[in-house]
Write a protein that holds these residues in place. Structure first.
Motif, PDB file in Angstrom:
ATOM      1  N   UNK A   1       0.835  -1.206   0.000  1.00 30.68           N
ATOM      2  CA  UNK A   1       0.000   0.000   0.000  1.00 30.68           C
ATOM      3  C   UNK A   1       0.868   1.254   0.000  1.00 30.68           C
ATOM      4  N   UNK A   2       1.997   1.201   0.689  1.00 29.60           N
ATOM      5  CA  UNK A   2       2.918   2.338   0.684  1.00 29.60           C
ATOM      6  C   UNK A   2       3.456   2.565  -0.731  1.00 29.60           C
ATOM      7  N   UNK A   3       3.763   1.498  -1.449  1.00 32.69           N
ATOM      8  CA  UNK A   3       4.221   1.624  -2.832  1.00 32.69           C
ATOM      9  C   UNK A   3       3.135   2.239  -3.712  1.00 32.69           C
ATOM     10  N   UNK A   4       1.892   1.870  -3.474  1.00 29.80           N
ATOM     11  CA  UNK A   4       0.795   2.473  -4.230  1.00 29.80           C
ATOM     12  C   UNK A   4       0.732   3.970  -3.956  1.00 29.80           C
ATOM     13  N   UNK A   5       0.910   4.355  -2.689  1.00 37.47           N
ATOM     14  CA  UNK A   5       0.867   5.781  -2.334  1.00 37.47           C
ATOM     15  C   UNK A   5       2.004   6.544  -3.012  1.00 37.47           C
ATOM     16  N   UNK A   6       3.198   5.976  -3.016  1.00 39.73           N
ATOM     17  CA  UNK A   6       4.335   6.655  -3.648  1.00 39.73           C
ATOM     18  C   UNK A   6       4.149   6.704  -5.162  1.00 39.73           C
ATOM     19  N   UNK A   7       3.657   5.609  -5.751  1.00 37.02           N
ATOM     20  CA  UNK A   7       3.466   5.571  -7.190  1.00 37.02           C
ATOM     21  C   UNK A   7       2.404   6.529  -7.689  1.00 37.02           C
ATOM     22  N   UNK A   8       1.457   6.896  -6.828  1.00 40.23           N
ATOM     23  CA  UNK A   8       0.408   7.856  -7.201  1.00 40.23           C
ATOM     24  C   UNK A   8       0.700   9.262  -6.677  1.00 40.23           C
ATOM     25  N   UNK A   9       1.950   9.507  -6.274  1.00 37.39           N
ATOM     26  CA  UNK A   9       2.415  10.824  -5.828  1.00 37.39           C
ATOM     27  C   UNK A   9       1.670  11.338  -4.587  1.00 37.39           C
ATOM     28  N   UNK A  10       1.295  10.452  -3.700  1.00 35.39           N
ATOM     29  CA  UNK A  10       0.665  10.858  -2.447  1.00 35.39           C
ATOM     30  C   UNK A  10       1.672  10.649  -1.308  1.00 35.39           C
ATOM     31  N   UNK A  11       2.623  11.573  -1.230  1.00 38.33           N
ATOM     32  CA  UNK A  11       3.704  11.431  -0.263  1.00 38.33           C
ATOM     33  C   UNK A  11       3.218  11.546   1.183  1.00 38.33           C
ATOM     34  N   UNK A  12       2.291  12.455   1.453  1.00 41.12           N
ATOM     35  CA  UNK A  12       1.790  12.623   2.816  1.00 41.12           C
ATOM     36  C   UNK A  12       1.069  11.360   3.283  1.00 41.12           C
ATOM     37  N   UNK A  13       0.278  10.769   2.402  1.00 42.93           N
ATOM     38  CA  UNK A  13      -0.396   9.522   2.760  1.00 42.93           C
ATOM     39  C   UNK A  13       0.620   8.409   2.989  1.00 42.93           C
ATOM     40  N   UNK A  14       1.691   8.383   2.178  1.00 42.03           N
ATOM     41  CA  UNK A  14       2.727   7.356   2.346  1.00 42.03           C
ATOM     42  C   UNK A  14       3.419   7.496   3.702  1.00 42.03           C
ATOM     43  N   UNK A  15       3.764   8.725   4.083  1.00 42.63           N
ATOM     44  CA  UNK A  15       4.409   8.935   5.382  1.00 42.63           C
ATOM     45  C   UNK A  15       3.476   8.577   6.530  1.00 42.63           C
ATOM     46  N   UNK A  16       2.196   8.898   6.395  1.00 44.36           N
ATOM     47  CA  UNK A  16       1.235   8.557   7.444  1.00 44.36           C
ATOM     48  C   UNK A  16       1.048   7.048   7.541  1.00 44.36           C
ATOM     49  N   UNK A  17       1.053   6.367   6.397  1.00 42.18           N
ATOM     50  CA  UNK A  17       0.981   4.903   6.405  1.00 42.18           C
ATOM     51  C   UNK A  17       2.193   4.292   7.105  1.00 42.18           C
ATOM     52  N   UNK A  18       3.367   4.830   6.814  1.00 48.32           N
ATOM     53  CA  UNK A  18       4.594   4.315   7.438  1.00 48.32           C
ATOM     54  C   UNK A  18       4.551   4.516   8.949  1.00 48.32           C
ATOM     55  N   UNK A  19       4.070   5.681   9.398  1.00 49.73           N
ATOM     56  CA  UNK A  19       4.023   5.972  10.833  1.00 49.73           C
ATOM     57  C   UNK A  19       3.042   5.059  11.549  1.00 49.73           C
ATOM     58  N   UNK A  20       1.821   4.975  11.049  1.00 48.22           N
ATOM     59  CA  UNK A  20       0.806   4.148  11.713  1.00 48.22           C
ATOM     60  C   UNK A  20       1.197   2.667  11.682  1.00 48.22           C
ATOM     61  N   UNK A  21       1.786   2.242  10.576  1.00 50.76           N
ATOM     62  CA  UNK A  21       2.213   0.844  10.491  1.00 50.76           C
ATOM     63  C   UNK A  21       3.338   0.555  11.476  1.00 50.76           C
ATOM     64  N   UNK A  22       4.265   1.499  11.652  1.00 48.61           N
ATOM     65  CA  UNK A  22       5.407   1.274  12.548  1.00 48.61           C
ATOM     66  C   UNK A  22       4.930   0.961  13.965  1.00 48.61           C
ATOM     67  N   UNK A  23       3.998   1.748  14.486  1.00 51.20           N
ATOM     68  CA  UNK A  23       3.530   1.541  15.858  1.00 51.20           C
ATOM     69  C   UNK A  23       2.709   0.264  15.977  1.00 51.20           C
ATOM     70  N   UNK A  24       1.763   0.065  15.052  1.00 53.54           N
ATOM     71  CA  UNK A  24       0.883  -1.101  15.146  1.00 53.54           C
ATOM     72  C   UNK A  24       1.650  -2.399  14.922  1.00 53.54           C
ATOM     73  N   UNK A  25       2.552  -2.413  13.929  1.00 55.50           N
ATOM     74  CA  UNK A  25       3.313  -3.632  13.647  1.00 55.50           C
ATOM     75  C   UNK A  25       4.245  -3.972  14.806  1.00 55.50           C
ATOM     76  N   UNK A  26       4.896  -2.974  15.395  1.00 53.39           N
ATOM     77  CA  UNK A  26       5.766  -3.224  16.545  1.00 53.39           C
ATOM     78  C   UNK A  26       4.964  -3.784  17.719  1.00 53.39           C
ATOM     79  N   UNK A  27       3.755  -3.274  17.914  1.00 54.68           N
ATOM     80  CA  UNK A  27       2.906  -3.769  19.003  1.00 54.68           C
ATOM     81  C   UNK A  27       2.504  -5.224  18.763  1.00 54.68           C
ATOM     82  N   UNK A  28       2.182  -5.576  17.526  1.00 53.74           N
ATOM     83  CA  UNK A  28       1.831  -6.958  17.204  1.00 53.74           C
ATOM     84  C   UNK A  28       3.015  -7.897  17.413  1.00 53.74           C
ATOM     85  N   UNK A  29       4.212  -7.452  17.045  1.00 58.21           N
ATOM     86  CA  UNK A  29       5.399  -8.285  17.228  1.00 58.21           C
ATOM     87  C   UNK A  29       5.687  -8.487  18.706  1.00 58.21           C
TER      88      UNK A  29
END
Length: 620
Positions: free
Chosen positions: A322-350
């Motif tokens: 999904x991050x690649x889709x955001x970058x490929x469609x020039x939505x940098x802010x959405x890509x950064x927000x995806x990376x941030x939210x994923x970082x916290x949630x994925x770390x919590x799951x691990x």
């Protein structure tokens, strides 16, 4: 004070690097009396200093022009290399996330690796990882970004192979390293190619060059394709996604950092290169296609996995799609927000699953069950991690997915359908894993599974709180997407897809309506998803087989051709020397005769073209 902290932000990677270097004294056992524990505590202190420094400097960067630093490094033959650093609110905020997660991961490791013999080496490698990530977000040079990515690849290899006495660990570390090296090779080609036309590796200068660039479209497309190949490997995108699954053989505390921020390091480079990549519509389409295939494929594969770690690894790979889709469609802010939210949630799951792996006999989710009453902290953390990763309001994943989907609703609605489907499948797979681990009746493998100690529970609870309060933090920083500008229909689709995926999974795996174990109606489909669409077999039958055959052919040529020529020359020398040894008589006339005979033969050979023609005419 604030200005001093801002101007010295570029020194933050040095903190963790110092901790990494100091841990070396305990790693080989140079210091024996204290044991390896001081190495971990030193790295904890250094990581905490990095976090505090970044947190205090962050307010000074807000709404300010990026502060750039250029340190000359090498000047030779017309090539001027400098270490370029750009300090902005985005880069400092990324450092806060990196150091904060690493600090929690190191506390978690105190309990998880309490009796491990590789304690000092493990903490030193975590310090190396942190230094590399912090350097990457600060770096404003494509060349040095490539160098840092190589360091991170080496760090992945060493961390995954920490328990090198186990064959599976050695295989996983090797495969992870070699898979990422494929993308790195193409990335190096792109780095060198872009220099030949742009004359710079500075991201700011590259953006200015891209505004007026006039380059051959074919050359530019090939260069940009090479530039995205490296991030494809880092972000575990198809077909370079298998390394993330192999890397799960490493210790869980290192997976916390790897599955949250390390896996997103390639996305950061792509966002920096966005002005250059936009010059080629083909490359943008390729990124979107790769992201869509990876997101759908990873979500489907995760449903059929039974290993507790593999379920999460494919979900991470799908989210990076999904991050690649955001970058490929020039939505940098959405890509950064995806990376941030994923970082916290994925770390919590691990962290939640890591606590289960730590004191469980098996990692097979079908053999676990009934842990909700025994592991309340891990169970609640897993639930929050699921809700933070999918489109469930008001947590961070909902806002990130909503911003991405709203931006695509008018232009590319088919991508919105993919996002909704991936969100549904992710909710289904994660709820499935939760139901198999925490729901149902207690099984033999999970009868004795008490909650972990405070060293592992404390960072889990802290991260749980941050995940819950992430929308409030974003709102206080005016980074939360404006509800008035977002598409309400897309919001409803995300909400209902999350509810649908989680509910269907809960009904299937928590109720007795469907007989257990759950299997697909068609065995071929079951095997297709369980074995990763047979990608490993395809690798072995194509790339691995080709490399094996080429290496065998090269070995044959080396042994029988090159070595054969050398051995033949040596054999002739030995035989001629032996012959001369027995033909030595000491008589002057014999030596003169030998010299004259040699001169005559040499003269005959040199004049063959002249008198050979006459002989041919004489006889024929």
């Amino acid at each position: 004070m604030a200005s001093f902290l801002l101007e010295s932000v570029w020194l933050i990677p040095c903190y963790s690097l110092v901790g990494c270097c100091l841990a070396i004294f305990w790693s080989p056992g140079i210091i024996r009396r204290t044991g390896p524990r001081p190495a971990g505590y030193i790295n904890l202190v250094m990581t905490f200093l990095s976090f505090v420094h970044a947190a205090l400097a962050f307010p000074a960067t807000w709404n300010q022009v990026p502060y750039e630093v250029s340190i000359p490094w090498l000047s030779t033959a017309g090539l001027n290399l400098s270490i370029d650093v750009a300090v902005s609110s985005a880069s400092v905020g990324a450092i806060i996330v990196i150091t904060g997660l690493n600090f929690l991961a190191q506390i978690f490791a105190i309990g998880y690796m309490e009796m491990d013999w590789g304690w000092a080496r493990f903490y030193a490698l975590l310090g190396l990882f942190e230094a590399g990530l912090c350097s990457l977000v600060l770096c404003n040079s494509l060349f040095f970004s490539y160098v840092i990515l190589e360091i991170l690849t080496l760090g992945t290899y060493l961390l995954v192979g920490l328990w090198f006495s186990q064959p599976l660990v050695v295989t996983g570390a090797r495969d992870a390293f070699l898979t990422k090296r494929v993308g790195d090779l193409f990335l190096l080609m792109g780095v060198l190619a872009i220099w030949s036309v742009a004359g710079t590796w500075n991201y700011t200068d590259l953006a200015q060059w891209a505004e007026t660039a006039d380059v051959n479209p074919v050359f530019l497309t090939l260069t940009c394709l090479a530039l995205i190949a490296g991030p494809m490997g880092k972000c575990a995108q198809f077909p370079l996604h298998l390394w993330l699954d192999e890397a799960m053989e490493g210790p869980i505390p290192s997976t916390i950092l790897r599955n949250s921020v390390v896996v997103a390091s390639g996305a950061w480079v792509l966002i920096k290169l966005q002005p250059v990549l936009n010059l080629s519509p083909v490359v943008s389409s390729v990124m979107v296609a790769i992201g869509a295939v990876t997101a759908l494929g990873g979500s489907l594969i995760a449903i059929a996995q039974i290993d507790i770690k593999r379920c999460l690894s494919y979900s991470v790979s799908a989210y990076m799609g999904l991050v690649f889709i955001a970058v490929g469609t020039q939505q940098d802010e959405a890509a950064l927000l995806l990376v941030l939210t994923h970082a916290l949630a994925a770390a919590l799951l691990v962290m939640s699953t890591g606590a289960i792996v730590w004191n469980s006999i098996t990692q097979d989710v079908t053999l676990l069950g009934g842990l909700w009453s025994r592991r309340p902290v891990s169970g609640i953390a897993y639930v929050v991690g699921i809700l933070g990763l999918i489109g469930f309001p008001p947590l961070g994943g909902f806002w990130a997915l909503l911003e991405l989907a709203s931006g695509l609703w008018e232009t590319q609605p088919w991508l919105v359908g993919i996002i909704i489907l991936v969100n549904t499948l992710t909710g289904f797979s994660l709820t499935r894993e939760f139901s198999l681990i925490f729901g149902g009746k207690t099984k033999q493998m999970s009868e004795r599974s008490p909650e972990v100690g405070w060293q592992m529970a404390l960072p889990t609870i802290v991260l749980l709180g941050f995940t819950l309060h992430l929308p409030l933090v974003l709102q206080s920083l005016s980074l939360l997407p404006d509800w008035a500008t977002l598409n309400k229909d897309v919001a409803l689709l995300l909400i209902w897809s999350s509810i649908f995926g989680c509910s269907i999974s809960a009904v299937i795996y928590l109720s007795n309506i469907i007989a257990k174990p759950i299997r697909f109606p068609v065995k071929i489909l079951q095997d297709l998803l369980a074995y990763d669409f047979y990608t490993p077999k395809l690798y072995r039958g194509s790339i691995v087989l080709s490399v094996d055959l080429i290496s065998k052919l090269a070995d044959i040529i080396d042994r029988f051709v090159f070595d054969g020529i050398v051995n033949l020359v040596g054999l002739i020398s030995i035989l001629s020397g032996q012959g001369l040894k027995y033909s030595t008589s000491g008589q002057t006339q014999f030596y003169a005769f030998t010299v004259l005979l040699g001169v005559g033969v040499l003269g005959a050979l040199m004049s063959w073209q002249y008198w050979g023609v006459h002989l041919m005419n004489l006889f024929f």
